[in-house]
Design a protein around this motif. Structure first.
Motif, mmCIF file in Angstrom:
data_model
loop_
_atom_site.group_PDB
_atom_site.id
_atom_site.type_symbol
_atom_site.label_atom_id
_atom_site.label_comp_id
_atom_site.label_asym_id
_atom_site.label_seq_id
_atom_site.Cartn_x
_atom_site.Cartn_y
_atom_site.Cartn_z
ATOM 1 N N SER A 23 1.033 4.095 -3.005
ATOM 2 C CA SER A 23 0.745 5.491 -2.696
ATOM 3 C C SER A 23 1.921 6.404 -3.026
ATOM 4 O O SER A 23 1.754 7.465 -3.633
ATOM 5 N N GLN B 226 5.016 6.891 3.864
ATOM 6 C CA GLN B 226 3.666 6.319 3.702
ATOM 7 C C GLN B 226 3.417 5.145 4.652
ATOM 8 O O GLN B 226 2.293 4.742 4.839
ATOM 9 N N LYS C 53 0.833 -1.208 0.000
ATOM 10 C CA LYS C 53 0.000 0.000 0.000
ATOM 11 C C LYS C 53 0.868 1.260 0.000
ATOM 12 O O LYS C 53 0.564 2.233 -0.694
ATOM 13 N N GLY D 221 2.697 6.297 -7.084
ATOM 14 C CA GLY D 221 1.644 6.563 -8.053
ATOM 15 C C GLY D 221 1.489 5.444 -9.063
ATOM 16 O O GLY D 221 0.925 5.647 -10.148
#
Length: 139
Positions: free
Chosen positions: A78, A138, A74, A81
């Protein structure tokens, strides 16, 4: 199947004997940038428990590391992109395994861009450090 060999490069990285572009570390695993990436943002999730691959891994160690594999996927999606994520894990040389310590490849996929070959060209340290910081933010 051969026995686990603690002189493999990932065991050395886990012991701090060899450097890597670290993204994240906890008690179960280490997440690093693949220095021979198949795409921009290619990560390796390396369990700390010593095992050659999935075939000899302790089921409790697997259960502990899989949530981190998901979090890393994930975060990579993120931060980069990318349009998707490919998860790869190889077991023994005939299947493509080249480092005999269990690890999971988290490979961002970009629509219209083919993946480089497994173990292909080496990425630059500056790019890897920048991507490690972006993905770590992230996580």
């Amino acid at each position: 199947m051969a026995a686990y060999d603690s002189s493999n490069i990932f065991a050395k990285i886990l012991r701090g004997e060899f450097s890597a572009h670290k993204v994240y570390e906890d008690e179960t695993a280490l997440v690093i940038m693949d220095v021979f990436p198949q795409s921009r943002g290619h990560l390796l999730v390396i369990p700390k428990a010593a095992s050659r691959n999935l075939l000899d891994a302790d089921s409790a160690a697997l259960a502990a590391v899989m949530p981190l594999v998901q979090r890393a996927a994930k975060a990579a999606l993120s931060a980069t992109g990318a349009d998707g994520i490919r998860l790869a894990q190889f077991n023994e040389a005939p299947a493509g395994q080249t480092v005999f310590h269990l690890h999971f490849h988290v490979i961002p996929v970009y629509e219209g861009t083919p993946l480089a070959s497994h173990g292909g060209g080496k990425a630059g340290d500056v790019e890897l450090a920048e991507l490690a910081a972006l993905i770590a933010a992230q996580l």
